[in-house]
Design an enzyme around this catalytic site. Structure first.
Site, PDB file in Angstrom:
ATOM      1  CG  ASP A 147      -2.094  -0.880   1.120  1.00 54.49           C
ATOM      2  OD1 ASP A 147      -2.111  -1.717   0.203  1.00 54.49           O
ATOM      3  OD2 ASP A 147      -3.014  -0.742   1.945  1.00 54.49           O
TER       4      ASP A 147
ATOM      5  CG  HIS B 229       2.155   0.251   4.427  1.00 49.77           C
ATOM      6  ND1 HIS B 229       1.845  -0.641   5.438  1.00 49.77           N
ATOM      7  CD2 HIS B 229       1.037   0.974   4.191  1.00 49.77           C
ATOM      8  CE1 HIS B 229       0.582  -0.437   5.798  1.00 49.77           C
ATOM      9  NE2 HIS B 229       0.064   0.529   5.061  1.00 49.77           N
TER      10      HIS B 229
HETATM   11 ZN    ZN Z   1      -2.605   3.287   3.181  1.00 52.28          ZN
END
Ligand code: ZN
Length: 406
Positions: A211, A357
């Protein structure tokens, strides 16, 4: 997650039946699908209203709850020295049969509200002497029987359109693939975003998701590890981050066949936005991804995993499911490579969607350890849409945190 469970319980008999039928259909893949040995196969695509073009490979059901208005098919691994092409013709409502198209040409009308009513697919040249092509179509949620070598699949002029197509190729003299009409009655939408590879259904599969990118340096490190292991992953990108130097890793991810998902324009908490604002944030991001990569984006990951009934209404109208996760590494918080690695390795199981992430260096470092290690442990690293395609599909406006095998 609660919502997913409730939905699952309600649909349990359907889900169970679908999974059973998919497993049955997949068990035969080895004999009829294109194998790793380079056997010839067929890849085919449909353009669906609102959802864009989806392509799948040999013997994979491709369907949607919206209507298709264009179709194409192409062969891969065609044996050298064997002449012939794959040809096809579609019947478009109110237009009738369109001219014959072949070898990946698109036929139909992508911008029209006319739906495909029937399809014919056949081989010519030497190919026609050696192989049979099987076609099934979905109408009213039901798959037809197989139609072979150019026999019409679907019924035109009766006010019915098809919602999906399913094609297989088999060498002449080998038994026909299992009857599609009996094997599948998929009522659910099962539209994969992008391409679905042939996967080994006897081995576990998981979807790594990254992400907040694209991110210079970090995204490339994740991509390097995926290339080295032969795995795929899904990148949920933030629209406004797709600029300057950060365009490059996104283009690279797309060209490597990674799935690109929508993580909003500015990482907004969608619950705090009006429906019009949610739509604007997601539409703008989809358009940016399309502009840079040419890809139609289907999946949405709501920032902070935050969504409500209002958000879901917008997602449904846009043809998008919301993708959550079953393992949260909390990598953004710990910024600790070893902790991120340990969280995944001590919890991972078949069907997981894992949240990482690619905007933090310790997380990219963790991915560089995890990707080869998970591969070594026998996990196939797949995109979210691939995982869904093998586990019963997805529906617009619904949320998914994992895709388990039952
Ligand atoms: Zn996010």
């Amino acid at each position: 997650m609660k919502e997913t469970l409730r939905h699952f319980r309600k649909l349990f008999p359907v889900v169970f039946a679908v999974i059973f039928m998919i497993s049955a259909a997949m068990a035969q893949e080895k004999s009829y699908g294109a194998s790793a040995s380079g056997e010839m196969g067929v890849a085919y695509s449909m353009h669906f209203a609102q959802l864009g073009t989806k392509e799948v490979e040999d013997n994979t059901a491709l369907s949607s709850t919206t209507f298709p208005n264009a179709f194409s098919a192409r062969l891969y691994n065609q044996p050298k020295g064997v002449s012939g092409t794959i040809q096809y013709q579609v019947n478009l409502s109110r237009s009738g049969w369109l001219p014959v198209a072949e070898n990946g040409q698109t036929t139909g009308n992508r911008s029209s509200s006319q739906a495909l009513e029937s399809v014919k697919v056949w081989l010519n040249g030497d190919l026609a002497k050696r192989y049979d092509v099987y076609t099934s179509v979905q109408v009213d949620g039901k798959w037809s029987k197989w139609y072979t070598n150019g026999t019409k699949a679907g019924k035109e002029g009766v006010g019915k359109h098809i919602t999906g197509v399913w094609i297989a190729i088999a060498k002449k003299g080998t038994p026909a693939p299992k009857d599609a009409g009996k094997a599948f009655t998929l009522g659910e939408a099962s539209v994969p975003s992008g391409k679905v590879r042939k996967l080994d259904t006897s081995k576990p599969m998981i979807a790594l998701t990254f992400d907040d990118g694209p991110s210079t340096g970090n995204t490339d490190k994740v991509l390097d590890a995926l290339v080295a292991s032969g795995g795929k992953a899904t990148f949920f990108v933030v629209g406004q981050s797709i600029s300057g130097e950060r365009v490059k890793p996104l283009v690279r991810a797309a060209s490597l066949g990674m799935e690109i998902g929508n993580h909003s324009w500015a990482h907004e908490n969608l619950v705090k936005l009006s429906q019009a604002q949610v739509r604007e944030s997601l539409t703008k991001t989809n358009a940016k991804i399309k502009e840079i990569t040419g890809l139609d984006t289907v999946l949405v990951r709501p920032p902070y995993g935050s969504f409500n009934a209002s958000t879901k209404e917008v997602l449904k109208s846009m043809g998008s499911p919301a993708i959550l996760w079953s393992i949260d590494t909390l990598d953004w918080k710990t910024k600790n490579t070893q902790k991120t690695v340990d969280t995944v390795l001590s919890n991972v199981k078949d069907g997981d969607i894992i949240l990482i992430h690619d905007t933090h260096a310790p997380s990219a470092a963790a991915a560089q350890i995890l990707i080869p290690e998970l591969t070594k442990r026998g996990y196939q690293l797949v995109t979210v849409s691939e995982l869904a395609a093998y586990r019963g599909g997805m529906e617009a406006g619904k949320t998914y945190g994992s895709f388990r095998k039952k």
